[in-house]
Scaffold this motif. Structure first.
Motif, mmCIF file in Angstrom:
data_model
loop_
_atom_site.group_PDB
_atom_site.id
_atom_site.type_symbol
_atom_site.label_atom_id
_atom_site.label_comp_id
_atom_site.label_asym_id
_atom_site.label_seq_id
_atom_site.Cartn_x
_atom_site.Cartn_y
_atom_site.Cartn_z
ATOM 1 N N GLY A 168 -29.907 -10.613 -28.656
ATOM 2 C CA GLY A 168 -30.454 -10.767 -30.220
ATOM 3 C C GLY A 168 -30.891 -11.550 -31.265
ATOM 4 O O GLY A 168 -31.262 -10.795 -32.214
ATOM 5 N N GLU A 169 -30.978 -12.087 -30.895
ATOM 6 C CA GLU A 169 -32.252 -12.938 -31.907
ATOM 7 C C GLU A 169 -33.640 -12.136 -31.871
ATOM 8 O O GLU A 169 -34.066 -12.307 -33.036
ATOM 9 N N VAL A 170 -33.926 -11.654 -31.068
ATOM 10 C CA VAL A 170 -35.229 -11.024 -30.604
ATOM 11 C C VAL A 170 -34.900 -9.517 -31.447
ATOM 12 O O VAL A 170 -35.366 -9.442 -32.394
ATOM 13 N N LEU A 171 -33.621 -8.816 -31.551
ATOM 14 C CA LEU A 171 -33.972 -8.084 -32.059
ATOM 15 C C LEU A 171 -33.778 -8.426 -33.432
ATOM 16 O O LEU A 171 -34.686 -7.006 -34.553
ATOM 17 N N GLU A 172 -33.234 -9.149 -33.754
ATOM 18 C CA GLU A 172 -32.971 -9.768 -35.705
ATOM 19 C C GLU A 172 -34.245 -10.074 -36.323
ATOM 20 O O GLU A 172 -34.541 -9.560 -36.978
#
Length: 244
Positions: A168-172
């Motif tokens: 999720g953090e990578v995609l954000e």
């Protein structure tokens, strides 16, 4: 007496022995897959960001692309020039490359982003350099259970796992840079294969965690966080809009 810090994994002969010239899980396997998906035409301008010993940049050049390798390590670039004479290489920081905006058709950033102190700045720079419709190729370690990740070590770390983030953090981060997600694939089997070879090279599992930057200082074991490995493709918006 405070023990001398262990070198980061990417600086050790153990990784070179286990991973070869690419210094990452899977070697060129994901580079080839990404290239097949992107469909870049001969002569397309591509950057290998954090090129290390030059394996990916040399491969891309061999596919007829106008490839440039960039790395901050003078020692690695010296070796890369020896291994790949004539390859275009430049020394610079990932977030501040000496390249013009809107000048690239693709940026390959393979097993590098987790080593960058400011990944958001690196991704923003990638977007600025890409032409509308251009590709960002990321492959890196991520945490499949980031809620179970150990805290940072008290001593110096610097390994890939120390900078790994959840999906999720990578995609954000990618979306926050104004890039549009085109593909996310889990390739954790490649990390497992490399880990097995590294355990053999390091002599023990504890040695592996230390070289990865998580075992030193805090004694933390990253296994509950289930480290994995991903391939991500994103594009600069075709209309040139999106966040800068």
């Amino acid at each position: 007496m405070i023990p001398a810090p262990l070198p980061a994994l990417h600086e050790t002969p153990e990784l070179r022995q286990a991973a070869g010239e690419t210094l990452r899980p899977g070697g060129l396997e994901l580079t080839r897959r990404a290239l097949a998906i992107c469909g870049l035409t001969p002569g397309a301008r591509v950057l290998d960001l954090g090129c290390g010993l030059g394996a990916s940049a040399a491969f891309l050049a061999g596919q007829g692309l106008a490839a440039l390798g960039l790395d901050h390590s003078a020692a690695k670039l010296t070796e890369a020039r020896s291994l790949h004479p004539g390859l275009a290489l430049v020394r610079a920081e990932a977030q501040d490359p000496p390249l013009a905006p809107v000048s690239l058709d693709a940026v390959f950033c393979e097993c590098v982003l987790s080593l960058c102190p400011r990944p958001e700045a690196v991704l923003a720079t990638c977007r600025r350099m890409l032409r509308p419709g251009g590709w960002l190729v990321l492959s890196d370690i991520y945490l499949r259970r980031p809620d179970l990740a150990p805290g940072p070590a008290d001593g110096p770390g610097g390994g890939c796992l120390a900078g790994a983030k959840g999906r999720g953090e990578v995609l954000e981060l990618v979306a926050g840079a104004g890039l549009e997600l085109a593909l996310w694939e889990d390739h954790s089997h490649l990390l497992n294969q490399l880990a097995a070879r590294l355990v053999f090279a390091c002599g023990s599992l504890a040695g592996l965690w230390a070289w990865l930057g998580l075992g030193q200082g805090c004694g933390a074991d990253p296994r509950p966080a289930k480290p994995g490995y991903y391939l991500l493709l994103a594009r600069h918006p075709e209309d040139g809009h999106g966040r800068a």
